[in-house]
Motif scaffolding. Sequence first.
Motif, short mmCIF file in Angstrom:
data_model
loop_
_atom_site.label_atom_id
_atom_site.label_comp_id
_atom_site.label_asym_id
_atom_site.label_seq_id
_atom_site.Cartn_x
_atom_site.Cartn_y
_atom_site.Cartn_z
N TYR A 112 -27.88 15.67 -28.13
CA TYR A 112 -27.82 14.99 -27.00
C TYR A 112 -26.60 14.05 -27.20
O TYR A 112 -26.16 13.86 -25.90
CB TYR A 112 -29.27 14.26 -26.89
CG TYR A 112 -30.38 15.25 -26.63
CD1 TYR A 112 -30.27 16.57 -26.00
CD2 TYR A 112 -31.73 14.93 -27.17
CE1 TYR A 112 -31.23 17.28 -25.79
CE2 TYR A 112 -32.65 15.75 -27.13
CZ TYR A 112 -32.55 17.08 -26.46
OH TYR A 112 -33.60 17.79 -26.17
N GLY A 113 -26.48 13.49 -28.03
CA GLY A 113 -25.27 12.57 -28.32
C GLY A 113 -23.83 13.35 -28.21
O GLY A 113 -23.07 12.86 -27.38
N MET A 114 -23.63 14.75 -28.54
CA MET A 114 -22.56 15.45 -28.08
C MET A 114 -22.44 15.73 -26.49
O MET A 114 -21.24 15.59 -26.03
CB MET A 114 -22.71 16.51 -28.94
CG MET A 114 -22.18 16.51 -30.40
SD MET A 114 -20.55 15.91 -30.98
CE MET A 114 -19.72 17.31 -30.70
N ILE A 115 -23.58 16.12 -26.03
CA ILE A 115 -23.53 16.15 -24.53
C ILE A 115 -23.15 15.09 -23.83
O ILE A 115 -22.24 14.92 -23.00
CB ILE A 115 -24.99 16.60 -24.15
CG1 ILE A 115 -25.14 18.24 -24.62
CG2 ILE A 115 -25.07 16.73 -22.61
CD1 ILE A 115 -26.61 18.86 -24.54
N LEU A 116 -23.71 13.91 -24.29
CA LEU A 116 -23.35 12.53 -23.32
C LEU A 116 -21.95 12.12 -23.94
O LEU A 116 -21.31 11.70 -22.82
CB LEU A 116 -24.33 11.58 -23.91
CG LEU A 116 -25.78 11.29 -23.50
CD1 LEU A 116 -26.52 10.31 -23.87
CD2 LEU A 116 -25.65 11.41 -21.95
N TRP A 117 -21.42 12.31 -25.06
CA TRP A 117 -20.07 12.13 -25.35
C TRP A 117 -19.24 12.80 -24.48
O TRP A 117 -18.18 12.48 -23.95
CB TRP A 117 -19.85 12.37 -26.88
CG TRP A 117 -18.57 11.82 -27.41
CD1 TRP A 117 -17.76 10.98 -26.81
CD2 TRP A 117 -17.98 12.14 -28.61
NE1 TRP A 117 -16.72 10.91 -27.46
CE2 TRP A 117 -16.65 11.40 -28.68
CE3 TRP A 117 -18.44 12.83 -29.64
CZ2 TRP A 117 -15.86 11.36 -29.77
CZ3 TRP A 117 -17.40 13.04 -30.81
CH2 TRP A 117 -16.29 12.25 -30.86
N TYR A 118 -19.30 14.42 -24.32
CA TYR A 118 -18.54 15.12 -23.37
C TYR A 118 -18.55 14.55 -21.99
O TYR A 118 -17.66 14.45 -21.47
CB TYR A 118 -19.12 16.42 -23.50
CG TYR A 118 -18.17 17.42 -22.96
CD1 TYR A 118 -16.91 17.90 -23.37
CD2 TYR A 118 -18.50 17.95 -21.66
CE1 TYR A 118 -15.86 18.72 -22.59
CE2 TYR A 118 -17.53 18.82 -21.02
CZ TYR A 118 -16.29 19.16 -21.55
OH TYR A 118 -15.64 19.84 -20.96
N ILE A 119 -19.75 14.11 -21.54
CA ILE A 119 -19.95 13.70 -20.15
C ILE A 119 -18.95 12.40 -19.96
O ILE A 119 -17.96 11.94 -19.04
CB ILE A 119 -21.34 13.41 -19.84
CG1 ILE A 119 -21.92 14.77 -19.40
CG2 ILE A 119 -21.48 12.71 -18.57
CD1 ILE A 119 -23.37 14.75 -19.41
N TYR A 120 -19.18 11.46 -21.10
CA TYR A 120 -18.54 10.39 -21.09
C TYR A 120 -16.97 10.35 -21.29
O TYR A 120 -16.19 9.50 -20.65
CB TYR A 120 -18.70 9.32 -22.40
CG TYR A 120 -17.80 8.14 -22.72
CD1 TYR A 120 -18.22 6.86 -21.89
CD2 TYR A 120 -17.06 8.29 -23.45
CE1 TYR A 120 -17.53 5.84 -22.31
CE2 TYR A 120 -16.20 7.02 -24.02
CZ TYR A 120 -16.30 5.93 -23.02
OH TYR A 120 -15.34 4.84 -23.43
N LEU A 121 -16.58 11.44 -21.93
CA LEU A 121 -15.08 11.59 -22.03
C LEU A 121 -14.46 12.03 -20.67
O LEU A 121 -13.22 11.64 -20.35
CB LEU A 121 -14.67 12.82 -22.89
CG LEU A 121 -14.60 12.64 -24.38
CD1 LEU A 121 -14.67 13.71 -25.47
CD2 LEU A 121 -13.61 11.81 -24.78
N HIS A 122 -15.25 12.72 -19.61
CA HIS A 122 -14.69 13.31 -18.50
C HIS A 122 -14.99 12.51 -17.39
O HIS A 122 -14.07 12.28 -16.41
CB HIS A 122 -15.33 14.61 -18.11
CG HIS A 122 -14.61 15.54 -18.92
ND1 HIS A 122 -15.03 16.06 -20.25
CD2 HIS A 122 -13.68 16.60 -18.56
CE1 HIS A 122 -14.38 16.88 -20.54
NE2 HIS A 122 -13.62 17.36 -19.64
N ILE A 123 -15.92 11.44 -17.26
CA ILE A 123 -16.07 10.51 -16.58
C ILE A 123 -15.31 8.92 -16.70
O ILE A 123 -14.76 8.47 -15.82
CB ILE A 123 -17.57 10.31 -16.16
CG1 ILE A 123 -18.17 11.52 -15.70
CG2 ILE A 123 -17.75 9.08 -15.12
CD1 ILE A 123 -19.87 11.47 -15.43
N PHE A 124 -15.50 8.52 -17.73
CA PHE A 124 -14.91 7.23 -18.18
C PHE A 124 -13.88 6.97 -18.91
O PHE A 124 -12.66 6.03 -18.87
CB PHE A 124 -16.25 6.49 -18.95
CG PHE A 124 -17.37 6.36 -17.70
CD1 PHE A 124 -17.56 5.60 -16.83
CD2 PHE A 124 -18.60 6.90 -18.34
CE1 PHE A 124 -18.42 5.55 -16.02
CE2 PHE A 124 -19.86 6.92 -17.71
CZ PHE A 124 -19.69 6.04 -16.29
#
Length: 126
Positions: free
Chosen positions: A23-35
């Motif tokens: 779940y941390g990797m998924i959230l990190w990937y989303i963070y990399l693309h949004i913020f």
Amino acid sequence: LFWESDDKKIGMMIQMIHHGFIYGMILWYIYLHIFSHSYFQFIIFYFIFFTVWIQHLFCGGCLFFNIEQKLIGNHPSLMDNLLSIFHVTSSECVSNGVLLMISSLIMAMLTGELLSRTIVGLSRLL
């Protein structure tokens, strides 16, 4: 986990760490693309996922899930639940094969993204 002597509790702790990592990797990937849009962070993310993919490739599936299975006992994985939705009979070979295909597909997409980010970055320098 040296303080715990019960195998089932150790397996449950490993399972929680394993799911937290996913779940941390998924959230990190989303963070990399949004913020963030950080190239350096994406490189770190890429190499972490690359090591996970290599582990899936050489171990024939997820090593941590196999450890969880031995310590906790027979419990369904996320892949087993997904396969049951599509009425596919689940076996260890099928779920590991599907996991390897999904992991390879994600790795291919991340490699394409890395190449495109590198090419765009180099073209801006020229």
